[in-house]
Motif scaffolding. Structure first.
Motif, PDB file in Angstrom:
ATOM      1  N   LYS A  39       0.854  -1.188   0.000  1.00 57.98           N
ATOM      2  CA  LYS A  39       0.000   0.000   0.000  1.00 57.98           C
ATOM      3  C   LYS A  39       0.886   1.233   0.000  1.00 57.98           C
ATOM      4  O   LYS A  39       1.799   1.343   0.822  1.00 57.98           O
ATOM      5  CB  LYS A  39      -0.911  -0.017   1.218  1.00 57.98           C
ATOM      6  CG  LYS A  39      -1.832   1.163   1.355  1.00 57.98           C
ATOM      7  CD  LYS A  39      -2.922   0.905   2.385  1.00 57.98           C
ATOM      8  CE  LYS A  39      -2.367   0.574   3.743  1.00 57.98           C
ATOM      9  NZ  LYS A  39      -3.434   0.335   4.749  1.00 57.98           N
ATOM     10  N   LEU A  41       0.701   5.149   0.517  1.00 57.70           N
ATOM     11  CA  LEU A  41      -0.128   6.264   0.979  1.00 57.70           C
ATOM     12  C   LEU A  41       0.244   7.557   0.280  1.00 57.70           C
ATOM     13  O   LEU A  41       1.414   7.812  -0.013  1.00 57.70           O
ATOM     14  CB  LEU A  41       0.040   6.448   2.488  1.00 57.70           C
ATOM     15  CG  LEU A  41      -0.319   5.267   3.388  1.00 57.70           C
ATOM     16  CD1 LEU A  41       0.009   5.612   4.840  1.00 57.70           C
ATOM     17  CD2 LEU A  41      -1.788   4.904   3.247  1.00 57.70           C
ATOM     18  N   GLY A  43      -0.815  11.791   0.741  1.00 56.03           N
ATOM     19  CA  GLY A  43      -1.500  12.702   1.650  1.00 56.03           C
ATOM     20  C   GLY A  43      -2.397  13.734   0.998  1.00 56.03           C
ATOM     21  O   GLY A  43      -2.854  14.664   1.671  1.00 56.03           O
ATOM     22  N   GLU A  72      -3.223   4.586  -2.011  1.00 58.78           N
ATOM     23  CA  GLU A  72      -4.339   4.903  -1.123  1.00 58.78           C
ATOM     24  C   GLU A  72      -4.239   6.369  -0.710  1.00 58.78           C
ATOM     25  O   GLU A  72      -3.284   6.776  -0.053  1.00 58.78           O
ATOM     26  CB  GLU A  72      -4.318   4.012   0.118  1.00 58.78           C
ATOM     27  CG  GLU A  72      -5.487   4.266   1.057  1.00 58.78           C
ATOM     28  CD  GLU A  72      -5.518   3.295   2.226  1.00 58.78           C
ATOM     29  OE1 GLU A  72      -5.486   3.755   3.393  1.00 58.78           O
ATOM     30  OE2 GLU A  72      -5.560   2.072   1.969  1.00 58.78           O
ATOM     31  N   ASN A  73      -5.226   7.167  -1.088  1.00 55.36           N
ATOM     32  CA  ASN A  73      -5.238   8.593  -0.771  1.00 55.36           C
ATOM     33  C   ASN A  73      -5.796   8.827   0.624  1.00 55.36           C
ATOM     34  O   ASN A  73      -6.881   8.358   0.950  1.00 55.36           O
ATOM     35  CB  ASN A  73      -6.064   9.371  -1.794  1.00 55.36           C
ATOM     36  CG  ASN A  73      -5.506   9.257  -3.193  1.00 55.36           C
ATOM     37  OD1 ASN A  73      -5.848   8.340  -3.936  1.00 55.36           O
ATOM     38  ND2 ASN A  73      -4.643  10.179  -3.565  1.00 55.36           N
ATOM     39  N   ARG A  74      -5.019   9.535   1.450  1.00 55.28           N
ATOM     40  CA  ARG A  74      -5.455   9.928   2.798  1.00 55.28           C
ATOM     41  C   ARG A  74      -5.276  11.445   2.926  1.00 55.28           C
ATOM     42  O   ARG A  74      -4.387  11.920   3.621  1.00 55.28           O
ATOM     43  CB  ARG A  74      -4.603   9.217   3.855  1.00 55.28           C
ATOM     44  CG  ARG A  74      -4.754   7.705   3.907  1.00 55.28           C
ATOM     45  CD  ARG A  74      -6.024   7.292   4.632  1.00 55.28           C
ATOM     46  NE  ARG A  74      -6.025   5.860   4.906  1.00 55.28           N
ATOM     47  CZ  ARG A  74      -5.660   5.318   6.066  1.00 55.28           C
ATOM     48  NH1 ARG A  74      -5.233   6.090   7.052  1.00 55.28           N
ATOM     49  NH2 ARG A  74      -5.715   4.015   6.242  1.00 55.28           N
ATOM     50  N   SER A  79      -1.306  16.686   4.717  1.00 57.94           N
ATOM     51  CA  SER A  79      -0.796  15.307   4.613  1.00 57.94           C
ATOM     52  C   SER A  79      -0.419  14.702   5.962  1.00 57.94           C
ATOM     53  O   SER A  79       0.151  13.607   6.013  1.00 57.94           O
ATOM     54  CB  SER A  79       0.381  15.205   3.625  1.00 57.94           C
ATOM     55  OG  SER A  79       1.577  15.715   4.165  1.00 57.94           O
ATOM     56  N   ILE A  81      -2.493  13.523   8.127  1.00 53.71           N
ATOM     57  CA  ILE A  81      -3.365  12.363   8.363  1.00 53.71           C
ATOM     58  C   ILE A  81      -2.710  11.102   7.804  1.00 53.71           C
ATOM     59  O   ILE A  81      -2.693  10.041   8.456  1.00 53.71           O
ATOM     60  CB  ILE A  81      -4.752  12.590   7.727  1.00 53.71           C
ATOM     61  CG1 ILE A  81      -5.499  13.710   8.479  1.00 53.71           C
ATOM     62  CG2 ILE A  81      -5.580  11.302   7.741  1.00 53.71           C
ATOM     63  CD1 ILE A  81      -6.813  14.112   7.856  1.00 53.71           C
ATOM     64  N   ALA A  82      -2.154  11.209   6.607  1.00 51.63           N
ATOM     65  CA  ALA A  82      -1.459  10.072   6.000  1.00 51.63           C
ATOM     66  C   ALA A  82      -0.219   9.704   6.801  1.00 51.63           C
ATOM     67  O   ALA A  82       0.097   8.524   6.988  1.00 51.63           O
ATOM     68  CB  ALA A  82      -1.086  10.396   4.558  1.00 51.63           C
ATOM     69  N   ALA A  85      -1.171   7.753   9.789  1.00 53.48           N
ATOM     70  CA  ALA A  85      -1.527   6.382   9.408  1.00 53.48           C
ATOM     71  C   ALA A  85      -0.270   5.539   9.212  1.00 53.48           C
ATOM     72  O   ALA A  85      -0.222   4.365   9.598  1.00 53.48           O
ATOM     73  CB  ALA A  85      -2.362   6.396   8.129  1.00 53.48           C
ATOM     74  N   THR A  95       3.373  -1.137   4.010  1.00 57.94           N
ATOM     75  CA  THR A  95       2.754   0.182   3.961  1.00 57.94           C
ATOM     76  C   THR A  95       3.862   1.210   3.780  1.00 57.94           C
ATOM     77  O   THR A  95       4.776   1.296   4.605  1.00 57.94           O
ATOM     78  CB  THR A  95       1.970   0.500   5.247  1.00 57.94           C
ATOM     79  OG1 THR A  95       0.950  -0.472   5.444  1.00 57.94           O
ATOM     80  CG2 THR A  95       1.321   1.875   5.144  1.00 57.94           C
TER      81      THR A  95
END
Length: 327
Positions: A39, A41, A43, A72-74, A79, A81-82, A85, A95
């Protein structure tokens, strides 16, 4: 593996221990890594510059590792938040985070971000992204020197748009004000697209924003592109000067880099860094990154760890002097 590769691997493992990311479990995990999808990520929302670059990278990483790489966009909060994660993800190499300098700014402007940048595992730098200084065509300046003269003649009269508070474009503008000795009022937007829309319509006269969309609008005559924030001119716009040509030493770019969760094993980091370097040397990848305004410059994990510390100090100083803060 050749003797040269073995020595290089040993040196890398030792250097990773120096920045706190070696993990003895990695030597057992490497034999089977990767055995499933990864995955990646991002942001920011789909369709933006960071997302486009991440998908170019993911499409090349997948065949090199023999496993799918899912973007996977967060998006949200610059950024951070990403980044949070990533910080809570397992340290198994499945990840990853296609990140940029905004995650280093986050802890200095938000009360709680859920991560410490220095605990994230550096895999390597990919390059950097300059920003552009653009004005509405009616603005009475055609170059940076004239721009500074206009602003000095009317302190605080003019406002500028940016993609948001704490964004590197915003901090580039703050750096410019300090370096040029001028005052401009900040008007933050939720992204570069609405900021440029209001610039073109004349709602705001000045904007600091990423290069590709600004360049397209400049070529159609809808705005005037005065300069770039990087130390050197961009290959995609060699005729556009830099601010440093008027203000020597000025340089404000967003570094882009690949990260893994804290305590990711050194052997996995070594494999990912080698794959990253291979991807960034591919002619079609270089061409695609340049088209997005990026300047490609790769690094080792140790070099990226050093860059982190340097940028944390420099951006922190700018944030403090500008009084930037978010709840």
């Amino acid at each position: 593996m050749s003797l040269k590769d073995m020595k290089l691997g040993r040196r890398l493992a030792l250097s990773l221990m120096g920045v706190g990311i070696a993990n003895p479990r990695g030597f057992a995990q490497t034999a089977t890594y990767p055995s499933r999808a990864l995955k990646l990520l991002v942001g920011y929302p789909p369709g933006g510059g960071a997302d486009i670059l991440a998908r170019i990278f993911a499409n090349k990483l997948s065949p090199l590792l023999g496993q799918p790489v899912v973007v996977e966009n967060r998006p949200g909060a610059g950024s951070t938040i990403a980044a949070a994660a990533l910080a809570s993800a397992p340290a198994d190499g499945y990840t990853l985070f296609f990140a940029e300098s905004g995650i280093l700014v986050g802890p200095t402007i938000y009360d709680k971000v859920g991560y410490d940048p220095l605990t994230l595992t550096p895999i390597g730098a990919l390059g950097n992204l300059p920003y552009s200084l653009v004005v509405n065509p009616s603005f009475p300046a055609r170059n940076v020197r004239e721009f500074i003269d206009v602003l000095k003649a009317s302190p605080g009269k003019y406002s500028y748009a940016s993609p948001g508070v704490g964004n590197i474009a915003h901090l580039s503008a703050e750096m410019f004000q300090k370096a040029a000795g001028v005052q401009i009022v900040h008007v933050p937007y939720k992204g570069g697209t609405p900021a440029l829309a209001d610039l073109v319509s004349g709602q705001v006269p000045i904007c600091f924003v990423s290069l590709p969309p600004a360049l397209a609008l400049a070529r159609s005559g809808k705005l005037r592109l005065l300069a770039l924030t990087s130390a050197k001119r961009s290959p995609v716009a060699p005729d556009v000067p830099t601010i440093s040509e008027t203000l020597p030493g000025f340089n404000s770019v967003a570094s882009i880099f690949l990260l893994a969760p804290p305590e990711t094993p050194a052997t996995i980091v070594y494999r990912l860094n080698a794959a990253m370097r291979s991807i960034m040397s591919m002619p079609d990848v270089l061409s695609d990154f340049i088209a997005q305004g990026a300047i490609v410059e790769t690094s080792s994990p140790k070099e990226l760890a050093t860059l982190f510390r340097q940028e944390l100090a420099s951006w922190g100083s700018i944030v403090k002097s500008a009084g930037v803060r978010m709840e």
